[in-house]
Design an enzyme around this catalytic site. Structure first.
Site, short mmCIF file in Angstrom:
data_model
loop_
_atom_site.label_atom_id
_atom_site.label_comp_id
_atom_site.label_asym_id
_atom_site.label_seq_id
_atom_site.Cartn_x
_atom_site.Cartn_y
_atom_site.Cartn_z
N TYR A 119 0.84 -1.22 0.00
CA TYR A 119 0.00 0.00 0.00
C TYR A 119 0.87 1.27 0.00
CZ TYR A 119 -3.66 3.24 1.61
OH TYR A 119 -4.55 4.29 1.74
N ALA A 167 3.96 1.59 -0.95
CA ALA A 167 4.68 1.70 -2.22
C ALA A 167 3.75 2.25 -3.31
CB ALA A 167 5.23 0.34 -2.64
N LYS A 186 1.14 4.14 -2.92
CA LYS A 186 0.79 5.54 -2.65
C LYS A 186 1.99 6.47 -2.83
CE LYS A 186 -3.59 5.02 -1.72
NZ LYS A 186 -4.61 5.62 -2.59
#
Ligand code: NAP
Length: 248
Positions: free
Chosen positions: A156, A158, A160
Protein backbone atom coordinates in the site's frame (compact mmCIF):
# COMPACT_ATOMS: atom_id res chain seq x y z
CA UNK A 1 -20.78 28.35 -6.72
CA UNK A 2 -17.08 27.43 -6.66
CA UNK A 3 -17.43 24.77 -9.40
CA UNK A 4 -20.40 25.96 -11.46
CA UNK A 5 -20.21 24.63 -15.03
CA UNK A 6 -17.44 22.13 -14.24
CA UNK A 7 -17.59 18.39 -14.87
CA UNK A 8 -15.79 16.00 -12.53
CA UNK A 9 -15.00 12.29 -12.59
CA UNK A 10 -14.38 10.71 -9.18
CA UNK A 11 -13.11 7.13 -9.14
CA UNK A 12 -14.29 4.92 -6.30
CA UNK A 13 -17.08 7.28 -5.32
CA UNK A 14 -19.63 4.73 -4.12
CA UNK A 15 -18.63 5.15 -0.46
CA UNK A 16 -16.08 6.56 1.97
CA UNK A 17 -13.76 9.39 0.98
CA UNK A 18 -14.69 9.22 -2.71
CA UNK A 19 -18.37 9.58 -1.93
CA UNK A 20 -17.68 12.58 0.34
CA UNK A 21 -15.55 14.18 -2.40
CA UNK A 22 -18.21 13.60 -5.06
CA UNK A 23 -20.95 15.05 -2.85
CA UNK A 24 -18.84 18.10 -2.00
CA UNK A 25 -17.92 18.74 -5.66
CA UNK A 26 -21.62 18.50 -6.54
CA UNK A 27 -22.59 20.80 -3.67
CA UNK A 28 -20.18 23.35 -5.18
CA UNK A 29 -21.92 23.12 -8.55
CA UNK A 30 -20.00 20.46 -10.52
CA UNK A 31 -21.68 17.69 -12.48
CA UNK A 32 -20.11 14.49 -11.16
CA UNK A 33 -19.50 11.07 -12.65
CA UNK A 34 -19.65 8.58 -9.78
CA UNK A 35 -17.35 5.69 -10.69
CA UNK A 36 -17.62 2.38 -8.86
CA UNK A 37 -16.47 -1.15 -9.47
CA UNK A 38 -18.77 -3.53 -7.55
CA UNK A 39 -21.10 -1.40 -5.40
CA UNK A 40 -23.81 -0.43 -7.91
CA UNK A 41 -26.56 0.17 -5.34
CA UNK A 42 -24.33 2.38 -3.21
CA UNK A 43 -23.26 4.38 -6.29
CA UNK A 44 -26.89 4.90 -7.35
CA UNK A 45 -27.64 6.07 -3.80
CA UNK A 46 -24.92 8.72 -4.12
CA UNK A 47 -26.37 9.83 -7.47
CA UNK A 48 -29.89 10.01 -6.02
CA UNK A 49 -28.66 12.09 -3.07
CA UNK A 50 -26.89 14.58 -5.34
CA UNK A 51 -29.93 14.87 -7.61
CA UNK A 52 -32.23 15.34 -4.60
CA UNK A 53 -30.10 18.36 -3.70
CA UNK A 54 -30.48 19.81 -7.20
CA UNK A 55 -27.14 18.58 -8.56
CA UNK A 56 -26.14 16.55 -11.63
CA UNK A 57 -24.57 13.11 -11.34
CA UNK A 58 -24.30 9.76 -13.15
CA UNK A 59 -22.98 6.43 -11.91
CA UNK A 60 -20.56 4.62 -14.23
CA UNK A 61 -19.20 1.13 -13.54
CA UNK A 62 -15.53 0.53 -14.37
CA UNK A 63 -12.68 -1.35 -12.77
CA UNK A 64 -10.15 1.44 -13.10
CA UNK A 65 -7.24 -0.95 -12.52
CA UNK A 66 -7.98 -2.19 -16.07
CA UNK A 67 -6.67 0.05 -18.85
CA UNK A 68 -9.56 -0.53 -21.25
CA UNK A 69 -12.22 0.03 -18.59
CA UNK A 70 -10.63 3.32 -17.53
CA UNK A 71 -10.70 4.43 -21.18
CA UNK A 72 -14.38 3.54 -21.37
CA UNK A 73 -15.12 5.41 -18.12
CA UNK A 74 -13.59 8.62 -19.45
CA UNK A 75 -15.27 8.21 -22.86
CA UNK A 76 -18.65 7.66 -21.18
CA UNK A 77 -18.15 10.78 -19.07
CA UNK A 78 -17.24 12.81 -22.17
CA UNK A 79 -20.23 11.43 -24.10
CA UNK A 80 -22.55 12.30 -21.20
CA UNK A 81 -21.31 15.78 -20.33
CA UNK A 82 -19.17 16.91 -23.29
CA UNK A 83 -16.12 17.83 -21.20
CA UNK A 84 -14.07 16.82 -18.16
CA UNK A 85 -12.57 19.60 -16.05
CA UNK A 86 -11.70 17.60 -12.94
CA UNK A 87 -10.41 14.06 -12.42
CA UNK A 88 -10.13 12.76 -8.86
CA UNK A 89 -8.23 9.46 -8.68
CA UNK A 90 -9.56 8.12 -5.40
CA UNK A 91 -10.25 4.39 -5.93
CA UNK A 92 -8.09 2.36 -3.60
CA UNK A 93 -7.75 -0.82 -1.63
CA UNK A 94 -5.54 -2.60 0.90
CA UNK A 95 -4.23 -6.13 1.38
CA UNK A 96 -2.34 -5.59 4.63
CA UNK A 97 0.24 -8.24 5.52
CA UNK A 98 3.82 -8.29 6.74
CA UNK A 99 6.18 -8.85 3.83
CA UNK A 100 6.98 -12.40 4.95
CA UNK A 101 3.28 -13.29 4.62
CA UNK A 102 2.50 -11.14 1.59
CA UNK A 103 1.51 -13.03 -1.55
CA UNK A 104 2.34 -11.85 -5.05
CA UNK A 105 -1.40 -11.34 -5.62
CA UNK A 106 -1.56 -9.01 -2.58
CA UNK A 107 1.15 -6.88 -4.16
CA UNK A 108 -0.35 -6.93 -7.67
CA UNK A 109 -3.92 -6.13 -6.60
CA UNK A 110 -2.88 -3.16 -4.49
CA UNK A 111 -0.44 -1.76 -7.06
CA UNK A 112 -2.97 -2.18 -9.88
CA UNK A 113 -5.87 -0.66 -7.95
CA UNK A 114 -4.01 2.21 -6.32
CA UNK A 115 -1.27 3.14 -8.81
CA UNK A 116 -1.95 1.67 -12.24
CA UNK A 117 -5.50 3.06 -12.02
CA UNK A 118 -4.02 6.56 -11.72
CA UNK A 119 -1.95 6.00 -14.86
CA UNK A 120 -4.97 4.50 -16.64
CA UNK A 121 -7.35 7.37 -15.88
CA UNK A 122 -4.80 10.15 -16.41
CA UNK A 123 -3.76 8.60 -19.72
CA UNK A 124 -7.42 8.58 -20.82
CA UNK A 125 -8.21 12.12 -19.69
CA UNK A 126 -5.01 13.97 -20.61
CA UNK A 127 -5.56 14.23 -24.35
CA UNK A 128 -9.18 15.44 -24.22
CA UNK A 129 -8.25 17.93 -21.47
CA UNK A 130 -5.31 19.30 -23.50
CA UNK A 131 -7.34 19.46 -26.73
CA UNK A 132 -10.08 21.47 -25.03
CA UNK A 133 -7.57 24.20 -24.07
CA UNK A 134 -9.45 25.10 -20.89
CA UNK A 135 -6.89 23.81 -18.41
CA UNK A 136 -7.92 21.16 -15.92
CA UNK A 137 -7.51 19.68 -12.48
CA UNK A 138 -6.19 16.24 -11.57
CA UNK A 139 -6.22 15.33 -7.89
CA UNK A 140 -4.71 12.04 -6.78
CA UNK A 141 -5.57 10.57 -3.40
CA UNK A 142 -2.37 9.18 -1.91
CA UNK A 143 -1.90 8.45 1.80
CA UNK A 144 0.12 9.37 4.83
CA UNK A 145 1.51 5.82 4.51
CA UNK A 146 3.48 7.02 1.47
CA UNK A 147 5.27 9.57 3.65
CA UNK A 148 5.99 7.65 6.83
CA UNK A 149 5.54 3.95 5.91
CA UNK A 150 3.52 1.44 7.89
CA UNK A 151 4.38 -2.09 8.99
CA UNK A 152 2.06 -4.47 7.15
CA UNK A 153 1.51 -2.01 4.31
CA UNK A 154 4.62 -2.31 2.11
CA UNK A 155 2.39 -2.82 -0.93
CA UNK A 156 0.00 0.00 0.00
CA UNK A 157 2.74 2.49 0.97
CA UNK A 158 4.68 1.70 -2.22
CA UNK A 159 1.56 2.25 -4.35
CA UNK A 160 0.79 5.54 -2.65
CA UNK A 161 4.41 6.75 -2.85
CA UNK A 162 4.25 5.89 -6.55
CA UNK A 163 1.22 8.13 -6.84
CA UNK A 164 3.27 11.03 -5.48
CA UNK A 165 6.09 10.54 -7.99
CA UNK A 166 3.55 10.20 -10.77
CA UNK A 167 1.77 13.38 -9.63
CA UNK A 168 4.92 15.51 -9.68
CA UNK A 169 6.03 14.16 -13.05
CA UNK A 170 2.67 14.71 -14.73
CA UNK A 171 2.43 18.18 -13.17
CA UNK A 172 5.65 19.07 -15.00
CA UNK A 173 4.40 17.56 -18.27
CA UNK A 174 1.04 19.34 -18.44
CA UNK A 175 1.73 22.56 -16.52
CA UNK A 176 2.12 24.60 -19.70
CA UNK A 177 -1.47 23.60 -20.58
CA UNK A 178 -2.73 25.06 -17.28
CA UNK A 179 -3.61 21.59 -16.05
CA UNK A 180 -2.69 21.20 -12.39
CA UNK A 181 -1.88 17.85 -10.82
CA UNK A 182 -1.76 17.53 -7.05
CA UNK A 183 -1.75 14.76 -4.49
CA UNK A 184 -3.65 14.68 -1.22
CA UNK A 185 -2.32 12.50 1.61
CA UNK A 186 -5.09 11.73 4.10
CA UNK A 187 -4.27 10.43 7.56
CA UNK A 188 -6.93 8.34 9.33
CA UNK A 189 -10.59 8.64 8.27
CA UNK A 190 -13.52 6.40 9.25
CA UNK A 191 -14.36 4.31 6.17
CA UNK A 192 -14.68 0.63 5.23
CA UNK A 193 -10.93 0.66 4.53
CA UNK A 194 -10.02 1.55 8.11
CA UNK A 195 -12.93 -0.29 9.79
CA UNK A 196 -10.86 -3.49 9.62
CA UNK A 197 -7.90 -2.05 11.56
CA UNK A 198 -7.26 -3.74 14.93
CA UNK A 199 -8.50 -1.76 17.95
CA UNK A 200 -5.00 -1.37 19.41
CA UNK A 201 -3.79 0.22 16.16
CA UNK A 202 -6.74 2.63 16.22
CA UNK A 203 -5.93 3.65 19.79
CA UNK A 204 -2.20 3.96 19.08
CA UNK A 205 -2.92 6.11 16.02
CA UNK A 206 -4.43 8.77 18.26
CA UNK A 207 -1.17 9.12 20.19
CA UNK A 208 0.63 10.17 16.99
CA UNK A 209 -1.97 12.65 15.75
CA UNK A 210 -1.29 16.11 17.25
CA UNK A 211 -4.97 17.06 16.85
CA UNK A 212 -5.84 13.93 18.84
CA UNK A 213 -8.62 12.62 16.60
CA UNK A 214 -9.31 11.02 13.25
CA UNK A 215 -10.48 13.27 10.42
CA UNK A 216 -14.04 13.75 9.25
CA UNK A 217 -14.75 12.91 5.61
CA UNK A 218 -15.87 16.48 4.91
CA UNK A 219 -12.38 17.68 5.93
CA UNK A 220 -10.67 15.89 3.05
CA UNK A 221 -13.54 16.57 0.65
CA UNK A 222 -13.39 20.34 1.02
CA UNK A 223 -9.63 20.36 0.33
CA UNK A 224 -10.28 18.49 -2.92
CA UNK A 225 -13.04 20.93 -3.93
CA UNK A 226 -10.63 23.81 -3.34
CA UNK A 227 -7.88 22.17 -5.41
CA UNK A 228 -10.48 21.51 -8.13
CA UNK A 229 -11.52 25.15 -8.27
CA UNK A 230 -10.19 28.14 -10.22
CA UNK A 231 -8.96 29.54 -6.88
CA UNK A 232 -6.22 26.87 -6.86
CA UNK A 233 -4.98 27.66 -10.38
CA UNK A 234 -1.41 28.37 -9.23
CA UNK A 235 -0.97 25.22 -7.12
CA UNK A 236 0.53 22.21 -8.89
CA UNK A 237 2.80 19.26 -8.15
CA UNK A 238 2.05 19.55 -4.46
CA UNK A 239 1.50 16.90 -1.83
CA UNK A 240 -0.97 18.22 0.71
CA UNK A 241 -1.58 16.35 3.95
CA UNK A 242 -4.93 16.37 5.66
CA UNK A 243 -3.98 14.28 8.66
CA UNK A 244 -4.29 16.26 11.89
CA UNK A 245 -0.51 16.75 11.82
CA UNK A 246 0.32 13.02 11.80
CA UNK A 247 3.06 13.11 9.17
CA UNK A 248 4.80 16.38 10.02
P1 NAP B 1 -13.34 2.58 0.84
O1 NAP B 1 -14.38 3.07 1.77
O2 NAP B 1 -12.95 1.14 0.88
O3 NAP B 1 -13.81 2.95 -0.64
C1 NAP B 1 -13.05 2.54 -1.75
C2 NAP B 1 -13.76 2.95 -3.01
O4 NAP B 1 -12.94 2.57 -4.11
C3 NAP B 1 -15.11 2.27 -3.19
O5 NAP B 1 -16.00 3.18 -3.76
C4 NAP B 1 -14.79 1.15 -4.18
O6 NAP B 1 -15.92 0.85 -5.00
C5 NAP B 1 -13.72 1.82 -5.02
N1 NAP B 1 -12.86 0.88 -5.74
C6 NAP B 1 -12.02 -0.05 -5.23
N2 NAP B 1 -11.39 -0.70 -6.23
C7 NAP B 1 -11.85 -0.15 -7.38
C8 NAP B 1 -11.59 -0.39 -8.75
N3 NAP B 1 -10.71 -1.32 -9.13
N4 NAP B 1 -12.23 0.36 -9.67
C9 NAP B 1 -13.11 1.30 -9.31
N5 NAP B 1 -13.41 1.58 -8.03
C10 NAP B 1 -12.78 0.85 -7.08
O7 NAP B 1 -11.98 3.39 1.01
P2 NAP B 1 -11.68 4.90 1.49
O8 NAP B 1 -11.13 4.82 2.85
O9 NAP B 1 -12.82 5.78 1.19
O10 NAP B 1 -10.44 5.22 0.55
C11 NAP B 1 -10.52 6.10 -0.56
C12 NAP B 1 -9.11 6.50 -0.96
O11 NAP B 1 -8.50 7.20 0.12
C13 NAP B 1 -8.21 5.31 -1.24
O12 NAP B 1 -7.34 5.61 -2.32
C14 NAP B 1 -7.42 5.15 0.04
O13 NAP B 1 -6.19 4.52 -0.17
C15 NAP B 1 -7.27 6.59 0.45
N6 NAP B 1 -6.98 6.79 1.86
C16 NAP B 1 -7.89 6.46 2.82
C17 NAP B 1 -7.60 6.69 4.16
C18 NAP B 1 -8.57 6.40 5.28
O14 NAP B 1 -8.23 6.63 6.45
N7 NAP B 1 -9.77 5.92 5.00
C19 NAP B 1 -6.35 7.24 4.50
C20 NAP B 1 -5.45 7.53 3.50
C21 NAP B 1 -5.78 7.33 2.18
P3 NAP B 1 -16.56 -0.63 -5.13
O15 NAP B 1 -17.06 -1.03 -3.78
O16 NAP B 1 -17.62 -0.46 -6.14
O17 NAP B 1 -15.43 -1.51 -5.57
Amino acid sequence: MLLEGKVAVVTGASRGIGRAIAEDLAAHGAAVVINYNASADAAEEVVAGIKANGGRATAVQADVSQFDQAQTLIKTALDSYGQIDILVNNAGTTRDKLLLMMKEADWDTVLDTNLKSVFNCCKAVARPMIRRKQGGRIINISSVAALVGQAGQANYAASKAGVIGFTKSLAKEVGSRQITVNAVTPGFFPTALTAVLPEDMVNTSLEYIPLGRWGELSEVAYLVSFLASDKAAYITGQVISVDGGLAM
